[in-house]
Design an enzyme around this catalytic site. Structure first.
Site, PDB file in Angstrom:
ATOM      1  N   ASP A  68      43.492  51.126  48.982  1.00 56.63           N
ATOM      2  CA  ASP A  68      43.639  52.786  48.300  1.00 56.63           C
ATOM      3  C   ASP A  68      45.076  52.897  49.219  1.00 56.63           C
ATOM      4  OD1 ASP A  68      41.980  54.997  46.524  1.00 56.63           O
ATOM      5  OD2 ASP A  68      43.829  55.624  47.494  1.00 56.63           O
ATOM      6  N   LYS A 126      38.521  51.919  34.784  1.00 54.87           N
ATOM      7  CA  LYS A 126      39.136  52.742  34.000  1.00 54.87           C
ATOM      8  C   LYS A 126      39.911  53.041  33.791  1.00 54.87           C
ATOM      9  CE  LYS A 126      39.845  56.634  36.928  1.00 54.87           C
ATOM     10  NZ  LYS A 126      39.443  57.804  37.267  1.00 54.87           N
TER      11      LYS A 126
HETATM   12  C1  LIG Z   1      39.724  58.874  40.623  1.00 59.65           C
HETATM   13  S1  LIG Z   1      39.885  58.159  42.966  1.00 59.65           S
HETATM   14  C2  LIG Z   1      39.485  56.653  42.576  1.00 59.65           C
HETATM   15  C3  LIG Z   1      36.942  57.865  43.190  1.00 59.65           C
HETATM   16  C4  LIG Z   1      36.188  56.545  44.456  1.00 59.65           C
HETATM   17  N1  LIG Z   1      36.450  55.689  42.912  1.00 59.65           N
HETATM   18  C5  LIG Z   1      35.614  57.352  44.301  1.00 59.65           C
HETATM   19  O1  LIG Z   1      34.176  56.648  44.154  1.00 59.65           O
HETATM   20  O2  LIG Z   1      35.018  57.903  45.416  1.00 59.65           O
HETATM   21  C6  LIG Z   1      41.813  57.427  41.872  1.00 59.65           C
HETATM   22  C7  LIG Z   1      42.162  56.428  43.539  1.00 59.65           C
HETATM   23  O3  LIG Z   1      43.339  55.228  42.820  1.00 59.65           O
HETATM   24  C8  LIG Z   1      44.120  55.333  43.592  1.00 59.65           C
HETATM   25  N2  LIG Z   1      45.584  54.616  43.481  1.00 59.65           N
HETATM   26  C9  LIG Z   1      45.702  55.341  42.585  1.00 59.65           C
HETATM   27  N3  LIG Z   1      47.170  54.215  43.198  1.00 59.65           N
HETATM   28  C10 LIG Z   1      47.411  53.567  43.868  1.00 59.65           C
HETATM   29  C11 LIG Z   1      47.800  52.211  43.351  1.00 59.65           C
HETATM   30  N4  LIG Z   1      49.217  51.903  42.885  1.00 59.65           N
HETATM   31  N5  LIG Z   1      47.298  51.937  44.455  1.00 59.65           N
HETATM   32  C12 LIG Z   1      46.151  51.550  45.425  1.00 59.65           C
HETATM   33  N6  LIG Z   1      44.831  53.122  44.761  1.00 59.65           N
HETATM   34  C13 LIG Z   1      45.522  53.698  44.359  1.00 59.65           C
HETATM   35  C14 LIG Z   1      44.716  56.963  44.153  1.00 59.65           C
HETATM   36  O4  LIG Z   1      44.932  56.744  45.474  1.00 59.65           O
HETATM   37  C15 LIG Z   1      42.859  57.915  43.983  1.00 59.65           C
HETATM   38  O5  LIG Z   1      41.962  57.823  45.760  1.00 59.65           O
END
Ligand SMILES: C[S@@+](CC[C@H](N)C(=O)[O-])C[C@H]1O[C@@H](n2cnc3c(N)ncnc32)[C@H](O)[C@@H]1O
Length: 198
Positions: free
Chosen positions: A71, A153
Protein backbone atom coordinates in the site's frame (compact mmCIF):
# COMPACT_ATOMS: atom_id res chain seq x y z
CA UNK A 1 -31.31 6.76 5.33
CA UNK A 2 -31.11 3.04 4.54
CA UNK A 3 -27.60 3.60 3.35
CA UNK A 4 -26.49 5.10 6.64
CA UNK A 5 -27.97 2.13 8.44
CA UNK A 6 -25.96 -0.24 6.26
CA UNK A 7 -22.84 1.76 6.98
CA UNK A 8 -23.42 1.72 10.73
CA UNK A 9 -24.27 -1.95 10.81
CA UNK A 10 -21.07 -3.14 9.05
CA UNK A 11 -18.90 -0.52 10.70
CA UNK A 12 -20.04 -1.61 14.16
CA UNK A 13 -19.85 -5.29 13.29
CA UNK A 14 -16.21 -4.87 12.14
CA UNK A 15 -15.38 -2.99 15.31
CA UNK A 16 -16.98 -5.62 17.56
CA UNK A 17 -15.26 -8.44 15.71
CA UNK A 18 -11.86 -6.67 15.84
CA UNK A 19 -11.47 -6.21 12.12
CA UNK A 20 -9.54 -3.17 10.93
CA UNK A 21 -12.16 -2.12 8.35
CA UNK A 22 -15.70 -2.84 7.22
CA UNK A 23 -14.24 -4.00 3.87
CA UNK A 24 -13.75 -7.41 5.48
CA UNK A 25 -17.38 -8.31 4.76
CA UNK A 26 -16.93 -7.75 1.03
CA UNK A 27 -14.05 -10.23 0.83
CA UNK A 28 -15.86 -12.65 3.13
CA UNK A 29 -18.93 -12.65 0.90
CA UNK A 30 -16.83 -13.05 -2.25
CA UNK A 31 -14.82 -15.89 -0.72
CA UNK A 32 -17.87 -17.72 0.63
CA UNK A 33 -19.54 -17.53 -2.77
CA UNK A 34 -16.59 -18.23 -5.08
CA UNK A 35 -14.07 -20.07 -2.86
CA UNK A 36 -11.05 -17.92 -3.70
CA UNK A 37 -8.80 -18.68 -0.73
CA UNK A 38 -7.63 -22.04 0.62
CA UNK A 39 -5.28 -23.19 3.37
CA UNK A 40 -1.62 -23.06 2.33
CA UNK A 41 -2.07 -20.48 -0.43
CA UNK A 42 0.41 -17.71 -1.20
CA UNK A 43 -1.55 -14.48 -1.71
CA UNK A 44 -0.79 -10.87 -2.60
CA UNK A 45 -3.13 -8.11 -1.38
CA UNK A 46 -2.74 -4.87 -3.35
CA UNK A 47 -3.89 -1.76 -1.45
CA UNK A 48 -4.15 -3.73 1.81
CA UNK A 49 -4.28 -0.77 4.28
CA UNK A 50 -5.52 -0.73 7.03
CA UNK A 51 -5.63 -4.52 6.69
CA UNK A 52 -9.00 -6.21 7.22
CA UNK A 53 -8.56 -8.30 4.05
CA UNK A 54 -5.14 -9.32 5.36
CA UNK A 55 -6.65 -10.33 8.72
CA UNK A 56 -9.25 -12.46 6.96
CA UNK A 57 -6.79 -13.97 4.47
CA UNK A 58 -4.19 -14.72 7.15
CA UNK A 59 -6.77 -16.81 8.98
CA UNK A 60 -8.05 -18.74 5.97
CA UNK A 61 -4.63 -19.61 4.49
CA UNK A 62 -3.26 -20.65 7.90
CA UNK A 63 0.30 -21.32 9.00
CA UNK A 64 1.40 -22.93 5.75
CA UNK A 65 0.20 -19.96 3.71
CA UNK A 66 1.60 -16.50 3.24
CA UNK A 67 0.08 -13.13 2.43
CA UNK A 68 2.09 -10.17 1.17
CA UNK A 69 0.46 -6.74 1.19
CA UNK A 70 1.43 -3.46 -0.43
CA UNK A 71 0.00 0.00 0.00
CA UNK A 72 1.16 3.59 -0.47
CA UNK A 73 0.28 4.19 3.18
CA UNK A 74 2.84 3.73 5.91
CA UNK A 75 3.12 0.12 7.12
CA UNK A 76 0.35 -0.74 9.58
CA UNK A 77 1.99 -2.32 12.62
CA UNK A 78 -1.33 -3.87 13.61
CA UNK A 79 -0.89 -6.52 10.91
CA UNK A 80 2.86 -7.06 11.06
CA UNK A 81 2.48 -9.20 14.19
CA UNK A 82 0.66 -11.92 12.23
CA UNK A 83 3.10 -14.74 11.45
CA UNK A 84 2.12 -15.41 7.84
CA UNK A 85 1.90 -11.70 6.84
CA UNK A 86 4.44 -9.36 5.26
CA UNK A 87 3.60 -5.80 4.22
CA UNK A 88 5.46 -3.15 2.24
CA UNK A 89 4.93 0.55 1.64
CA UNK A 90 4.94 0.65 -2.15
CA UNK A 91 3.06 2.15 -5.05
CA UNK A 92 1.57 -0.37 -7.49
CA UNK A 93 2.90 1.72 -10.36
CA UNK A 94 6.47 1.04 -9.15
CA UNK A 95 6.04 -2.73 -9.05
CA UNK A 96 7.26 -4.83 -11.94
CA UNK A 97 8.80 -7.98 -10.48
CA UNK A 98 8.06 -10.54 -7.80
CA UNK A 99 11.53 -9.94 -6.32
CA UNK A 100 10.35 -6.48 -5.19
CA UNK A 101 7.96 -8.31 -2.86
CA UNK A 102 10.64 -10.66 -1.61
CA UNK A 103 9.21 -13.73 -3.34
CA UNK A 104 10.38 -15.93 -6.20
CA UNK A 105 7.26 -17.77 -7.25
CA UNK A 106 4.01 -16.37 -8.57
CA UNK A 107 1.01 -16.21 -6.19
CA UNK A 108 -1.98 -18.56 -5.92
CA UNK A 109 -4.27 -15.56 -5.60
CA UNK A 110 -4.07 -11.84 -6.37
CA UNK A 111 -6.44 -9.53 -4.46
CA UNK A 112 -6.90 -5.82 -5.08
CA UNK A 113 -9.22 -3.52 -3.14
CA UNK A 114 -7.28 -0.47 -4.37
CA UNK A 115 -9.09 2.77 -4.86
CA UNK A 116 -7.58 6.07 -5.97
CA UNK A 117 -8.17 9.18 -3.89
CA UNK A 118 -11.16 10.80 -5.53
CA UNK A 119 -11.36 14.37 -6.81
CA UNK A 120 -15.11 14.59 -7.37
CA UNK A 121 -14.50 15.12 -11.08
CA UNK A 122 -16.24 12.09 -12.49
CA UNK A 123 -14.22 11.52 -15.66
CA UNK A 124 -10.91 12.04 -13.84
CA UNK A 125 -11.87 9.64 -11.03
CA UNK A 126 -12.98 7.03 -13.56
CA UNK A 127 -9.69 7.36 -15.47
CA UNK A 128 -7.61 7.02 -12.31
CA UNK A 129 -9.57 4.02 -11.20
CA UNK A 130 -9.22 2.32 -14.57
CA UNK A 131 -5.47 3.06 -14.54
CA UNK A 132 -5.18 1.11 -11.30
CA UNK A 133 -7.21 -1.77 -12.69
CA UNK A 134 -5.10 -1.89 -15.85
CA UNK A 135 -1.87 -1.88 -13.86
CA UNK A 136 -3.07 -4.91 -11.86
CA UNK A 137 -4.15 -6.85 -14.96
CA UNK A 138 -0.73 -5.99 -16.42
CA UNK A 139 0.99 -7.77 -13.53
CA UNK A 140 -1.05 -10.97 -13.75
CA UNK A 141 1.17 -12.87 -16.23
CA UNK A 142 4.10 -12.49 -13.80
CA UNK A 143 2.23 -12.47 -10.49
CA UNK A 144 -0.53 -15.06 -10.81
CA UNK A 145 0.09 -18.79 -11.24
CA UNK A 146 -1.77 -20.66 -13.95
CA UNK A 147 -4.96 -21.89 -12.26
CA UNK A 148 -4.80 -19.03 -9.74
CA UNK A 149 -7.66 -16.87 -8.48
CA UNK A 150 -8.23 -13.12 -8.69
CA UNK A 151 -10.38 -10.46 -7.01
CA UNK A 152 -10.34 -6.80 -7.99
CA UNK A 153 -12.43 -3.75 -7.13
CA UNK A 154 -13.61 -1.73 -10.10
CA UNK A 155 -15.47 1.58 -10.34
CA UNK A 156 -18.14 1.27 -12.94
CA UNK A 157 -17.89 3.23 -16.20
CA UNK A 158 -18.35 2.46 -19.86
CA UNK A 159 -14.60 2.31 -20.41
CA UNK A 160 -14.18 -0.04 -17.43
CA UNK A 161 -16.89 -2.32 -18.86
CA UNK A 162 -15.19 -2.35 -22.26
CA UNK A 163 -11.82 -3.07 -20.72
CA UNK A 164 -13.16 -5.94 -18.60
CA UNK A 165 -14.94 -7.55 -21.51
CA UNK A 166 -11.58 -7.83 -23.27
CA UNK A 167 -9.98 -9.53 -20.22
CA UNK A 168 -12.66 -12.18 -19.72
CA UNK A 169 -10.87 -14.87 -21.70
CA UNK A 170 -7.90 -14.77 -19.28
CA UNK A 171 -9.89 -16.89 -16.81
CA UNK A 172 -12.03 -20.00 -16.97
CA UNK A 173 -14.63 -18.24 -14.81
CA UNK A 174 -15.24 -14.49 -14.71
CA UNK A 175 -17.89 -13.02 -12.36
CA UNK A 176 -19.11 -9.58 -11.34
CA UNK A 177 -20.45 -9.03 -7.81
CA UNK A 178 -21.70 -6.09 -5.78
CA UNK A 179 -21.39 -7.31 -2.16
CA UNK A 180 -24.25 -6.68 0.27
CA UNK A 181 -22.06 -4.52 2.50
CA UNK A 182 -21.26 -2.11 -0.37
CA UNK A 183 -23.08 1.18 0.07
CA UNK A 184 -25.99 1.25 -2.36
CA UNK A 185 -24.91 4.59 -3.90
CA UNK A 186 -21.42 3.28 -4.55
CA UNK A 187 -20.33 2.68 -8.13
CA UNK A 188 -17.94 -0.03 -7.06
CA UNK A 189 -18.23 -3.69 -7.81
CA UNK A 190 -15.84 -6.63 -7.77
CA UNK A 191 -14.55 -8.79 -10.55
CA UNK A 192 -13.73 -12.35 -9.63
CA UNK A 193 -11.56 -14.44 -11.93
CA UNK A 194 -11.09 -18.14 -11.26
CA UNK A 195 -8.58 -20.48 -12.81
CA UNK A 196 -6.15 -18.16 -14.59
CA UNK A 197 -5.10 -19.42 -18.01
CA UNK A 198 -1.36 -19.23 -18.57
C1 LIG B 1 -10.39 0.65 0.32
S1 LIG B 1 -8.73 0.74 0.86
C2 LIG B 1 -8.32 -0.95 1.18
C3 LIG B 1 -8.96 -1.53 2.42
C4 LIG B 1 -8.42 -2.91 2.73
N1 LIG B 1 -8.86 -3.91 1.74
C5 LIG B 1 -8.85 -3.42 4.09
O1 LIG B 1 -9.61 -4.38 4.14
O2 LIG B 1 -8.41 -2.89 5.12
C6 LIG B 1 -7.86 1.10 -0.62
C7 LIG B 1 -6.35 1.26 -0.49
O3 LIG B 1 -5.75 1.36 -1.79
C8 LIG B 1 -4.54 2.06 -1.62
N2 LIG B 1 -3.99 2.53 -2.90
C9 LIG B 1 -4.52 3.45 -3.74
N3 LIG B 1 -3.69 3.66 -4.78
C10 LIG B 1 -2.61 2.85 -4.60
C11 LIG B 1 -1.42 2.61 -5.36
N4 LIG B 1 -1.16 3.31 -6.47
N5 LIG B 1 -0.52 1.70 -4.90
C12 LIG B 1 -0.78 1.02 -3.74
N6 LIG B 1 -1.89 1.20 -2.99
C13 LIG B 1 -2.80 2.10 -3.41
C14 LIG B 1 -4.96 3.21 -0.70
O4 LIG B 1 -3.83 3.79 -0.06
C15 LIG B 1 -5.92 2.53 0.28
O5 LIG B 1 -5.30 2.21 1.49
Amino acid sequence: MGNFKVKDHYFNKAKNENFLARSIYKLEEIDEKYRILKPGMKVVDLGYYPGSWIQYTSKVIGEQGQVVGIDIQEVNKKVTGLKNVRVYQKDIFDIQDLSQLGVEEAFDAVLSDMAPSTTGIKSLDQDRSLNLVESVFGLLPRFLKPGGNFVIKVFDSQSAQNYLKAQKSLFNEFHYLKPKSTRSVSKEFFVIGKNFKA
